[in-house]
Enzyme design. Sequence first.
Site, PDB file in Angstrom:
ATOM      1  CB  CYS A 150      13.719  13.334 -30.342  1.00 39.85           C
ATOM      2  SG  CYS A 150      12.305  13.143 -31.626  1.00 39.85           S
TER       3      CYS A 150
ATOM      4  CB  SER B 285      16.137  10.689 -34.156  1.00 38.99           C
ATOM      5  OG  SER B 285      15.842  10.510 -35.321  1.00 38.99           O
TER       6      SER B 285
END
Lengths: 203, 95
Positions: free
Chosen positions: A106, A110
Amino acid sequence: MAHEHPPLHHAERGKRATRILAIQRLLIDKGVITADEVDDIIERARERTPADGAKVVARAWVDDAYRARLLSDARGAVGELGYRLSHDAELAVVENTADVHHVVVCTLCSCYPTSLLGPPPDWYKSFAYRQRAVVEPRAVLREFGLEVADGVRVTVVDSTADVRYLVLPRRPSGTQGMGEDALADLVTRDSMIGVAQARPPKP
Amino acid sequence: MGVALQAGDAVTVRAAEVDHHHRTPWFIKGKAGTVRRVHGAFPNPESRAHGGDGLPKLRLCQVEFRQADVWGTGYRGADADLLLADIFEHWLEHS
């Protein structure tokens, strides 16, 4: 030396934690969220561990029809095994094969399939992983101990909030006849992020 | 918005610079790719991040890019390597 100069990531985590707690306090003070909601989300994330994802992977390895459903409708397929995903994020599954290796990152924050695997590892949230995995995935995988052959396509999946990605790792060779529970023991967290293969069976 | 996007469509990511929250990574702005899957409609994060209701929902597309197109000659990997990113439809134009 270590005493005078703590590793950077410890200092970084300390600063981030202070900032996050300050933001959390503000959001609670302003009535945007409640402390109970925060506790509830943390509690729900901790209910799941990579062992849950491993059960899904093992089922997909032994049942082709299940695997097909998992790839086309992951929410429905994990629901068959009793896993209820949170409602604010979908799940998608990408399959590693002899020809293509997927790895998930990502880059914006995250995002992670927390409602199936539990909280992400710290390295997944690090700036180094988020920045490098997308631009030099083969070098990053090598650092995880995974050498992907030139003839195998590396597909980086840049995940965002609405759809979380789970990698379906390749079933290791030499596992014919193994039951689902034994197969699930070979499925590591890292193999479901795509920075590793599933473990080979014990000889 | 034009014709709804579907899997297989050739698209280009808008190269717009915006100063509000958005989920289109800088490195694919202006890049050409192919829609591989349409995930469905989701609340617009560009509205929700700033106190809005996220409506109308927008369709989120999984778009495939060649890594060599994204990073140019600086990419060290195989020519076949790909990047998949989920991009909201208002960032995509038919190529």
